[in-house]
Design a protein around this motif. Structure first.
Motif, PDB file in Angstrom:
ATOM      1  N   GLN A  88       0.649  -1.321  -0.418  1.00 21.35           N
ATOM      2  CA  GLN A  88      -0.089  -0.068   0.164  1.00 21.35           C
ATOM      3  C   GLN A  88       0.756   1.728  -0.243  1.00 21.35           C
ATOM      4  O   GLN A  88       0.441   2.230  -0.347  1.00 21.35           O
ATOM      5  N   GLU A 130      -4.969  -2.931  -5.981  1.00 21.90           N
ATOM      6  CA  GLU A 130      -5.829  -3.684  -4.569  1.00 21.90           C
ATOM      7  C   GLU A 130      -7.140  -4.563  -5.119  1.00 21.90           C
ATOM      8  O   GLU A 130      -6.966  -5.696  -4.682  1.00 21.90           O
ATOM      9  N   LYS A 163     -10.134  -5.608  -2.069  1.00 21.81           N
ATOM     10  CA  LYS A 163      -8.701  -5.247  -1.904  1.00 21.81           C
ATOM     11  C   LYS A 163      -8.337  -6.752  -1.288  1.00 21.81           C
ATOM     12  O   LYS A 163      -9.285  -7.262  -1.077  1.00 21.81           O
TER      13      LYS A 163
END
Length: 149
Positions: free
Chosen positions: A29, A42, A78
């Motif tokens: 991330q 994601e 995600k």
């Protein structure tokens, strides 16, 4: 060593693997890209996590993915601890924990605290699931719609 054996840490091999997976997700991330590029990455990770599952876990995760994308398209797919999950404003609302992840009898569909399911002073946040039939799908669609807001 079996996957459920514990060492001095008190965590099973599967729990340690899940924590490592979550750490890798957090590192990913933070690596380059924001906005739509990050959401795309994601979403791909979520689809890959589903594709890596087998049997009932795969069927349930596939169906949940369809349900969430149809009922709550504003939730972002995600992964979360390697689980297929769906988030609002970066916070996971709903996820699928496959039975194979911790070698359990059933997988579960869970709702985190950002799910809008509050019902008085007591309500369920997780559901054991062996398969998604028509009745289960109807209930899941209602739960996802409510949870997503």
């Amino acid at each position: 060593m079996a996957s459920n054996d514990t060492e001095e840490s008190g965590f099973t091999d599967a729990e340690r693997a899940a924590m490592k997976q979550r750490a890798a997700e957090l590192r990913a991330q933070g690596k380059g890209g924001t906005g739509s590029a990050k959401k795309k990455r994601e979403a791909e990770a979520c689809v890959e996590a589903i594709a890596a599952l087998e049997g009932a876990d795969r069927q349930i995760a596939d169906r949940l993915h369809v349900i969430v994308t149809e009922e709550a398209p504003h939730l972002d797919p995600k992964t979360w601890y390697g689980f297929p999950s769906y988030a609002r404003d970066g916070k996971v609302v709903v996820f699928y924990q496959p039975a194979s992840k911790f070698d359990t009898r059933y997988g579960s569909i869970g709702f985190n605290e950002d799910a809008l399911l509050d019902d008085g002073v007591f309500w369920p946040t997780s559901f054991a699931v062996l398969e998604i039939d028509e009745a289960v799908e109807k209930k899941l669609r209602a739960l996802v719609t409510t949870a997503a807001g």
